[in-house]
Enzyme design. Structure first.
Site, PDB file in Angstrom:
ATOM      1  N   CYS A  33      20.085 -47.738  24.293  1.00  0.00           N
ATOM      2  CA  CYS A  33      18.723 -47.723  23.744  1.00  0.00           C
ATOM      3  C   CYS A  33      18.594 -48.701  22.578  1.00  0.00           C
ATOM      4  CB  CYS A  33      18.343 -46.318  23.302  1.00  0.00           C
ATOM      5  SG  CYS A  33      18.285 -45.156  24.690  1.00  0.00           S
ATOM      6  N   THR A  34      19.629 -48.827  21.786  1.00  0.00           N
ATOM      7  CA  THR A  34      19.605 -49.777  20.680  1.00  0.00           C
ATOM      8  C   THR A  34      19.596 -51.202  21.219  1.00  0.00           C
ATOM      9  OG1 THR A  34      20.725 -48.215  19.210  1.00  0.00           O
ATOM     10  CG2 THR A  34      20.828 -50.550  18.604  1.00  0.00           C
TER      11      THR A  34
END
Length: 149
Positions: free
Chosen positions: A45-46
């Site tokens: 997600c980062t």
């Protein structure tokens, strides 16, 4: 998952500051790249969020706004956006209502899915992509879809 050509359901969710954001208000001004992701500050997600950040001007140059949605709280989104200097809004879908509206599947029935939609200003889904293991393809594919519409 919603399919290309379907009408995107309107919704209203709080952003990082608690301000209510409504999809169809954004669509009055711009197309929307709406991406659902599992959790703030996790590896995939980062990477995805930071790639959207790094290419943000490419998206705005195509007349689009990027909007991220997860089940995390507004406070979690504030920390995540601040830590990674994210220039776009993150919305808190804590009860997973919008995730259900958009038919975002879960992985193994437990992990919230990763789905990206490109929505035109008429509110029609022009592109849909689902992949948990290819977060960067969400960004590249969404930009390519915007260039086609």
């Amino acid at each position: 998952m919603l399919k290309e050509g379907e009408k995107a359901p309107d919704f209203e969710l709080p952003d990082m500051t608690g301000k209510k954001v409504r999809l169809y208000e954004i669509l009055k001004e711009k197309k929307v790249v709406l991406y659902f992701y599992p959790k703030d500050d996790t590896r995939g997600c980062t990477k995805e969020a930071c790639t959207f950040r790094d290419m943000y001007e490419d998206f705005t140059g195509q007349g689009a706004e990027v909007v991220g949605i997860s089940s995390d709280s507004a406070d979690s989104h504030t920390r995540f956006a601040s830590k990674h200097s994210l220039p776009f809004v993150l919305l808190a879908d804590t009860d997973k209502h919008v995730r259900k509206l958009y038919k975002v599947p879960s992985t193994f029935g437990l992990i919230p899915g990763r789905v990206t939609y490109v929505i035109d200003q008429q509110g029609t889904v022009q592109y849909a992509f689902n992949s948990m293991i290819k977060p960067l393809e969400h960004v590249q594919n969404a930009l390519a879809a915007l260039k086609r519409i």
